[in-house]
Design a protein around this motif. Structure first.
Motif, PDB file in Angstrom:
ATOM      1  N   GLU A 278       0.833  -1.212   0.000  1.00  0.00           N
ATOM      2  CA  GLU A 278       0.000   0.000   0.000  1.00  0.00           C
ATOM      3  C   GLU A 278       0.865   1.259   0.000  1.00  0.00           C
ATOM      4  OE1 GLU A 278      -2.828   2.454   3.135  1.00  0.00           O
ATOM      5  OE2 GLU A 278      -2.587   0.292   3.391  1.00  0.00           O
ATOM      6  N   LYS A 279       1.943   1.225   0.779  1.00  0.00           N
ATOM      7  CA  LYS A 279       2.827   2.392   0.848  1.00  0.00           C
ATOM      8  C   LYS A 279       3.600   2.574  -0.454  1.00  0.00           C
ATOM      9  CE  LYS A 279       3.064   2.172   5.863  1.00  0.00           C
ATOM     10  NZ  LYS A 279       3.839   1.832   7.078  1.00  0.00           N
ATOM     11  N   GLU A 280       3.998   1.475  -1.079  1.00  0.00           N
ATOM     12  CA  GLU A 280       4.629   1.574  -2.396  1.00  0.00           C
ATOM     13  C   GLU A 280       3.673   2.213  -3.395  1.00  0.00           C
ATOM     14  OE1 GLU A 280       6.242  -1.185  -6.117  1.00  0.00           O
ATOM     15  OE2 GLU A 280       5.415  -2.152  -4.330  1.00  0.00           O
ATOM     16  N   ALA A 281       2.423   1.773  -3.387  1.00  0.00           N
ATOM     17  CA  ALA A 281       1.432   2.318  -4.321  1.00  0.00           C
ATOM     18  C   ALA A 281       1.233   3.812  -4.093  1.00  0.00           C
ATOM     19  CB  ALA A 281       0.108   1.579  -4.169  1.00  0.00           C
ATOM     20  N   GLY A 299       8.114  -2.851  -3.337  1.00  0.00           N
ATOM     21  CA  GLY A 299       7.848  -2.487  -1.955  1.00  0.00           C
ATOM     22  C   GLY A 299       8.451  -1.148  -1.606  1.00  0.00           C
ATOM     23  N   LEU A 300       9.174  -1.087  -0.485  1.00  0.00           N
ATOM     24  CA  LEU A 300       9.844   0.133  -0.054  1.00  0.00           C
ATOM     25  C   LEU A 300      11.341   0.043  -0.334  1.00  0.00           C
ATOM     26  CD1 LEU A 300       7.897   0.896   3.246  1.00  0.00           C
ATOM     27  CD2 LEU A 300       7.619   1.941   0.987  1.00  0.00           C
ATOM     28  N   MET A 301      11.653  -0.495  -1.485  1.00  0.00           N
ATOM     29  CA  MET A 301      13.026  -0.550  -2.010  1.00  0.00           C
ATOM     30  C   MET A 301      12.958  -0.018  -3.431  1.00  0.00           C
ATOM     31  SD  MET A 301      15.516  -3.905  -2.151  1.00  0.00           S
ATOM     32  CE  MET A 301      17.250  -3.785  -2.666  1.00  0.00           C
ATOM     33  N   LEU A 302      13.019   1.317  -3.555  1.00  0.00           N
ATOM     34  CA  LEU A 302      12.703   1.980  -4.816  1.00  0.00           C
ATOM     35  C   LEU A 302      13.832   2.891  -5.284  1.00  0.00           C
ATOM     36  CD1 LEU A 302       9.022   3.029  -3.984  1.00  0.00           C
ATOM     37  CD2 LEU A 302       9.759   1.045  -5.321  1.00  0.00           C
ATOM     38  N   ALA A 303      13.896   3.075  -6.591  1.00  0.00           N
ATOM     39  CA  ALA A 303      14.831   4.014  -7.221  1.00  0.00           C
ATOM     40  C   ALA A 303      14.032   4.972  -8.092  1.00  0.00           C
ATOM     41  CB  ALA A 303      15.865   3.267  -8.065  1.00  0.00           C
ATOM     42  N   ILE A 304      14.284   6.268  -7.934  1.00  0.00           N
ATOM     43  CA  ILE A 304      13.638   7.305  -8.738  1.00  0.00           C
ATOM     44  C   ILE A 304      14.667   7.811  -9.733  1.00  0.00           C
ATOM     45  CG2 ILE A 304      12.318   9.442  -8.674  1.00  0.00           C
ATOM     46  CD1 ILE A 304      11.213   7.095  -6.901  1.00  0.00           C
TER      47      ILE A 304
END
Length: 364
Positions: A278-281, A299-304
């Motif tokens: 949900e937090k990733e979304a 999940g909460l392992m993201l790259a922008i």
């Protein structure tokens, strides 16, 4: 976190995946204090049976697939890598290692040898011989895994490459190739484990189980500890010829094990993993801007991903000035890291993403 002037900062990187429960979780701190009052270091790891180590190992084994029966605690992730490479060579009797371009496994000599970025290695050669590098998520390169390969070491999700998520079909083909050739599959989940990707362990996304699993970072709830984990059959090969095949003085320090057990209990008891998707979304919904080329990860392992490092650095610096801490990746400097503690609230995410968007707009 707060600076000397009392200014507050929202931490969007969790000490590079360490602080999954945020900073100063009271349950973890209490476990540390209780263990300190009992005992700290007693003897080089292995001579005494210590309850903190045993309880933590029992808990970890209970949540892992059944082939994981033996846990070797270390001081760090890099030391876990070193132990796993030795274990694979010892068990298979082979010398060759397969690793991946743009991988990151630590900075000690063995870990550096399997890092897939020459820029960080060239000043320290010669390194381990017999290491061959192949392309991540490319089935064609699996042909280089042979009956002479001791092990394949791979991040389940590449971290410092800028969060690269492989295809499930690829990971299953990799698992099959290792089984076919007798090479041990080592999954490095030092960054990706303990709910960060929305699963307790990242390999659960791909329908595979490794032969050796590497853990660290969030493993200790903020205290330094790592581990390499395998079956009894594989791990027992370190018992003889020589009799002390791998030793450590501080690995499995009782205070670190007490903290790690407490952190794992909080993670499970509070169902924090169930909230990650949900937090990733929400992050993906909020971070929309023409300057953002791509959001990668799980999940909460993201790259922008942004245009270049100069723009990324300016945006990161402005975010920090505005009270939001983030950074970039070793092998992908044009991407911003988003890996907040799993306890971050939706309101905190909205505030943080607002700061990131304002910084992007400021320099666009």
């Amino acid at each position: 976190m707060y600076d000397q002037q009392g200014k507050g900062y929202i931490d969007l990187i969790s000490g590079i995946g360490v602080s999954n429960l945020g900073h100063s979780n009271p349950y973890v701190i209490n476990a540390i204090k209780e263990q300190v009052d009992k005992y700290m270091h007693l003897m080089v790891y292995g001579e005494y049976v210590q309850s903190a180590q045993v309880r933590f190992a029992e808990k970890l084994v209970s949540i892992l697939p059944e082939n994981f029966q033996s846990i070797y605690f270390t001081n760090s992730g890099a030391e876990a890598v070193e132990g796993a490479l030795k274990l694979a060579k010892r068990f298979t009797g082979r010398q060759q290692i397969v690793a991946f371009h743009n991988s990151y496994h630590g900075s000690t000599h063995g870990a550096l040898s399997v890092m897939g970025n020459e820029e960080y290695k060239q000043a320290y050669r010669p390194l381990l011989p017999g290491v061959n590098f192949i392309q991540f998520n490319d089935e064609n390169d699996l042909q280089y895994i042979t009956e002479e390969t001791a092990c394949v070491i791979i991040e389940t999700i590449q971290g410092e490459a800028g969060i690269r998520v492989p295809d499930a079909i690829y990971m299953q083909a990799l698992r099959a190739k290792c089984t076919e050739t007798g090479a041990l599959l080592i999954l490095d989940e030092i960054q990706a484990a303990f709910g960060r990707t929305g699963k307790l362990f990242a390999f659960e996304h791909f329908g595979i189980v490794p032969d050796i699993l590497l853990l660290a970072k969030a493993l200790g709830g903020g205290m330094p500890i790592g581990a390499f984990i395998a079956s009894n059959q594989i791990m027992d090969s370190l018992k003889e010829n020589p009799i002390l095949g791998h030793i450590t003085t501080f690995g499995g320090h009782p205070v670190c094990c007490a903290a790690g057990l407490a952190a794992l209990e909080v993670l499970l008891d509070e169902n924090l993993i169930d909230q990650v998707a949900e937090k990733e979304a929400l992050i993906r919904e909020l971070l929309v801007h023409p300057s953002i080329k791509e959001i990668r990860g799980r999940g909460l392992m993201l790259a922008i991903e942004l245009e270049n490092f100069d723009l990324n650095k300016k945006i990161i610096d402005r975010c920090i000035e505005q009270g939001v801490i983030t950074d970039w990746f070793l092998h992908c400097s044009n991407a911003m890291r988003l890996a907040p503690p799993l306890i971050i609230t939706n309101d905190e995410l909205r505030k943080s993403c607002g700061v990131v968007l304002e910084a992007i707009e400021y320099y666009s």
